[in-house]
Design a protein around this motif. Structure first.
Motif, PDB file in Angstrom:
ATOM      1  N   LEU A 114       0.851  -1.147   0.222  1.00 17.95           N
ATOM      2  CA  LEU A 114      -0.442  -0.438  -0.004  1.00 17.95           C
ATOM      3  C   LEU A 114       0.980   1.072  -0.226  1.00 17.95           C
ATOM      4  CD1 LEU A 114      -2.713  -0.788   2.621  1.00 17.95           C
ATOM      5  CD2 LEU A 114      -2.993  -1.504   0.342  1.00 17.95           C
ATOM      6  N   LYS A 115       1.925   1.031   0.541  1.00 15.48           N
ATOM      7  CA  LYS A 115       3.019   2.456   0.632  1.00 15.48           C
ATOM      8  C   LYS A 115       4.059   2.828  -1.060  1.00 15.48           C
ATOM      9  CE  LYS A 115       4.008   2.701   5.524  1.00 15.48           C
ATOM     10  NZ  LYS A 115       4.856   2.100   6.589  1.00 15.48           N
ATOM     11  N   ALA A 116       3.720   1.522  -1.304  1.00 14.11           N
ATOM     12  CA  ALA A 116       4.423   1.763  -2.553  1.00 14.11           C
ATOM     13  C   ALA A 116       3.673   2.046  -3.568  1.00 14.11           C
ATOM     14  CB  ALA A 116       4.969   0.465  -3.008  1.00 14.11           C
ATOM     15  N   GLY A 117       2.711   1.700  -3.324  1.00 13.71           N
ATOM     16  CA  GLY A 117       1.404   2.612  -4.152  1.00 13.71           C
ATOM     17  C   GLY A 117       1.188   4.356  -4.035  1.00 13.71           C
ATOM     18  N   LYS A 118       0.948   4.280  -2.514  1.00  8.33           N
ATOM     19  CA  LYS A 118       1.156   5.833  -2.824  1.00  8.33           C
ATOM     20  C   LYS A 118       2.279   6.158  -3.072  1.00  8.33           C
ATOM     21  CE  LYS A 118      -1.567   5.715   0.880  1.00  8.33           C
ATOM     22  NZ  LYS A 118      -2.309   5.455   2.489  1.00  8.33           N
ATOM     23  N   GLU A 119       3.307   5.907  -2.520  1.00  5.10           N
ATOM     24  CA  GLU A 119       5.372   6.355  -2.827  1.00  5.10           C
ATOM     25  C   GLU A 119       5.022   6.313  -4.956  1.00  5.10           C
ATOM     26  OE1 GLU A 119       8.051   5.504  -1.328  1.00  5.10           O
ATOM     27  OE2 GLU A 119       7.929   5.429   0.386  1.00  5.10           O
ATOM     28  N   ALA A 153      11.708   1.407  -9.357  1.00  3.28           N
ATOM     29  CA  ALA A 153      12.881   1.973  -8.080  1.00  3.28           C
ATOM     30  C   ALA A 153      12.070   1.927  -7.086  1.00  3.28           C
ATOM     31  CB  ALA A 153      12.858   3.121  -8.237  1.00  3.28           C
ATOM     32  N   ILE A 154      10.692   2.051  -6.564  1.00  2.00           N
ATOM     33  CA  ILE A 154      10.070   2.572  -5.886  1.00  2.00           C
ATOM     34  C   ILE A 154       9.687   0.981  -4.853  1.00  2.00           C
ATOM     35  CG2 ILE A 154       7.636   2.712  -4.130  1.00  2.00           C
ATOM     36  CD1 ILE A 154       8.224   5.682  -6.455  1.00  2.00           C
ATOM     37  N   VAL A 155       8.609   0.034  -6.899  1.00  2.00           N
ATOM     38  CA  VAL A 155       8.649  -1.601  -6.146  1.00  2.00           C
ATOM     39  C   VAL A 155       9.644  -2.321  -5.906  1.00  2.00           C
ATOM     40  CG1 VAL A 155       7.878  -3.233  -7.354  1.00  2.00           C
ATOM     41  CG2 VAL A 155       7.166  -1.236  -7.745  1.00  2.00           C
ATOM     42  N   ALA A 156      11.166  -1.753  -6.263  1.00  2.00           N
ATOM     43  CA  ALA A 156      12.470  -2.444  -5.605  1.00  2.00           C
ATOM     44  C   ALA A 156      12.858  -2.351  -4.579  1.00  2.00           C
ATOM     45  CB  ALA A 156      13.769  -2.600  -6.877  1.00  2.00           C
ATOM     46  N   LYS A 157      12.476  -1.114  -3.659  1.00  2.00           N
ATOM     47  CA  LYS A 157      12.862  -0.114  -2.781  1.00  2.00           C
ATOM     48  C   LYS A 157      11.683  -1.416  -1.447  1.00  2.00           C
ATOM     49  CE  LYS A 157      10.848   3.498  -0.218  1.00  2.00           C
ATOM     50  NZ  LYS A 157      10.589   4.809  -0.183  1.00  2.00           N
ATOM     51  N   TYR A 158      10.763  -1.996  -1.965  1.00  2.18           N
ATOM     52  CA  TYR A 158       9.390  -2.137  -0.500  1.00  2.18           C
ATOM     53  C   TYR A 158       9.460  -4.030  -0.657  1.00  2.18           C
ATOM     54  CZ  TYR A 158       7.320   1.864   1.388  1.00  2.18           C
ATOM     55  OH  TYR A 158       7.193   2.887   1.370  1.00  2.18           O
ATOM     56  N   GLN A 159      10.418  -4.605  -2.133  1.00  2.00           N
ATOM     57  CA  GLN A 159      10.280  -5.499  -2.212  1.00  2.00           C
ATOM     58  C   GLN A 159      11.096  -6.016  -1.686  1.00  2.00           C
ATOM     59  OE1 GLN A 159      11.183  -6.043  -7.131  1.00  2.00           O
ATOM     60  NE2 GLN A 159       8.441  -7.014  -7.330  1.00  2.00           N
ATOM     61  N   ALA A 160      12.657  -5.396  -1.365  1.00  4.16           N
ATOM     62  CA  ALA A 160      13.488  -5.529  -0.765  1.00  4.16           C
ATOM     63  C   ALA A 160      13.342  -4.918   0.911  1.00  4.16           C
ATOM     64  CB  ALA A 160      14.785  -4.150  -0.705  1.00  4.16           C
ATOM     65  N   LEU A 161      12.284  -4.370   1.934  1.00  5.04           N
ATOM     66  CA  LEU A 161      12.227  -4.341   2.856  1.00  5.04           C
ATOM     67  C   LEU A 161      11.105  -5.637   2.798  1.00  5.04           C
ATOM     68  CD1 LEU A 161      10.515  -0.312   2.947  1.00  5.04           C
ATOM     69  CD2 LEU A 161      13.019  -1.330   4.388  1.00  5.04           C
ATOM     70  N   ASP A 162      10.432  -6.162   2.296  1.00  5.89           N
ATOM     71  CA  ASP A 162       9.431  -7.265   2.633  1.00  5.89           C
ATOM     72  C   ASP A 162      10.719  -8.058   2.683  1.00  5.89           C
ATOM     73  OD1 ASP A 162       6.481  -6.923   2.142  1.00  5.89           O
ATOM     74  OD2 ASP A 162       6.731  -7.860   0.409  1.00  5.89           O
ATOM     75  N   GLN A 163      11.899  -8.425   2.414  1.00  6.51           N
ATOM     76  CA  GLN A 163      12.341  -9.332   2.111  1.00  6.51           C
ATOM     77  C   GLN A 163      13.657  -9.093   3.501  1.00  6.51           C
ATOM     78  OE1 GLN A 163      15.141  -8.757  -0.924  1.00  6.51           O
ATOM     79  NE2 GLN A 163      13.715 -10.200  -1.934  1.00  6.51           N
ATOM     80  N   GLU A 164      13.819  -8.092   3.881  1.00  7.39           N
ATOM     81  CA  GLU A 164      13.954  -7.714   5.259  1.00  7.39           C
ATOM     82  C   GLU A 164      12.952  -8.363   6.403  1.00  7.39           C
ATOM     83  OE1 GLU A 164      17.405  -6.442   7.950  1.00  7.39           O
ATOM     84  OE2 GLU A 164      17.220  -7.317   6.329  1.00  7.39           O
ATOM     85  N   ALA A 199      11.285   8.787 -17.075  1.00  3.01           N
ATOM     86  CA  ALA A 199      11.643   8.872 -16.144  1.00  3.01           C
ATOM     87  C   ALA A 199      10.480   8.513 -15.036  1.00  3.01           C
ATOM     88  CB  ALA A 199      11.541  10.416 -16.071  1.00  3.01           C
ATOM     89  N   ALA A 200       9.613   8.989 -15.654  1.00  2.00           N
ATOM     90  CA  ALA A 200       8.071   8.397 -14.481  1.00  2.00           C
ATOM     91  C   ALA A 200       7.993   6.321 -13.864  1.00  2.00           C
ATOM     92  CB  ALA A 200       6.944   8.691 -14.986  1.00  2.00           C
ATOM     93  N   ASN A 201       7.953   5.645 -15.279  1.00  2.00           N
ATOM     94  CA  ASN A 201       8.704   4.522 -14.896  1.00  2.00           C
ATOM     95  C   ASN A 201       9.634   3.713 -14.459  1.00  2.00           C
ATOM     96  OD1 ASN A 201       5.839   3.150 -16.763  1.00  2.00           O
ATOM     97  ND2 ASN A 201       6.860   3.681 -18.368  1.00  2.00           N
ATOM     98  N   ALA A 202      10.807   4.662 -14.533  1.00  2.00           N
ATOM     99  CA  ALA A 202      12.516   4.393 -13.335  1.00  2.00           C
ATOM    100  C   ALA A 202      11.739   4.958 -12.356  1.00  2.00           C
ATOM    101  CB  ALA A 202      13.401   5.219 -14.585  1.00  2.00           C
ATOM    102  N   ALA A 203      11.103   5.814 -11.961  1.00  2.00           N
ATOM    103  CA  ALA A 203      10.799   6.280 -10.273  1.00  2.00           C
ATOM    104  C   ALA A 203       9.495   5.159  -9.652  1.00  2.00           C
ATOM    105  CB  ALA A 203      10.035   8.224 -10.273  1.00  2.00           C
TER     106      ALA A 203
END
Length: 190
Positions: free
Chosen positions: A131-136, A163-174, A156-160
């Motif tokens: 949910l946070k990824a979606g809002k970000e 990157a947010i999806v990757a950040k939250y996937q890493a947070l899920d793993q951690e 640029a929009a797709n890259a941003a």
């Protein structure tokens, strides 16, 4: 009167920014069934029948989330800017159900209830990441600076967003690593 004129002048001078809406959220919960007369048997069935993860191991519960986005931009002269953004977050949870719960001993039922509440809290932590990824993503895509052409703006929009999806996937793993897939939060029967 001066205050009103000042307020009107301030509003007129503000840049027009597309408004953000809340992402659309779609939730789905599915269940797998276990049965047994003791915590040991139930725990063994959780290990045997729980949903598999990417590492091949099975866990008591699983939450998957997916964020999709689309946007509309507008070229005006030599500038392309973001016009609208729509974001949808899909969340799918898989949780256990104990078939013989109504026949179980009171102490085992209480233990099961505590386990299930802890597991749900853990899985909801994963849901919150989605949910946070979606809002970000929505905010980041809306904030992409105008570009000289719409192709660059879209890239640029797709890259941003990616990157947010990757950040939250890493947070899920951690999160799973630090909580031992919820066991350190009480999601265990043993």
């Amino acid at each position: 009167m001066r205050k009103v004129m000042f307020a009107c002048a301030a509003l007129i001078s503000m840049p027009v920014v597309p408004a953000a809406a809340e992402p659309l959220v779609r939730m789905h919960t599915s269940y797998y069934y276990i049965d047994g007369p003791s915590a040991t048997v139930l725990a063994a069935q959780l290990d045997q029948n729980g949903p598999p993860e990417g590492d091949g191991r099975r866990y008591a519960g699983k939450t998957r989330w997916d964020v999709q986005w689309k946007f509309r931009h507008q070229q005006q002269g030599t500038v392309c800017s973001m016009k609208e953004v729509a974001v949808a977050v899909g969340v799918a949870q898989t949780l256990p159900r104990w078939r013989g719960e109504d026949k179980g001993a009171a102490a085992l039922k209480a233990r099961w209830t505590k386990f299930l509440e802890a597991l749900q809290r853990h899985e909801d932590g994963h849901k919150e990441h989605g949910l946070k990824a979606g809002k970000e993503i929505e905010a980041a895509v809306l904030a992409v600076k105008p570009a000289s052409n719409c192709e660059d703006l879209g890239a640029a929009a797709n890259a941003a967003a990616k990157a947010i999806v990757a950040k939250y996937q890493a947070l899920d793993q951690e999160y799973d690593r630090t909580t031992d897939h919820g066991r350190n939060q009480g999601a265990t029967l043993l």
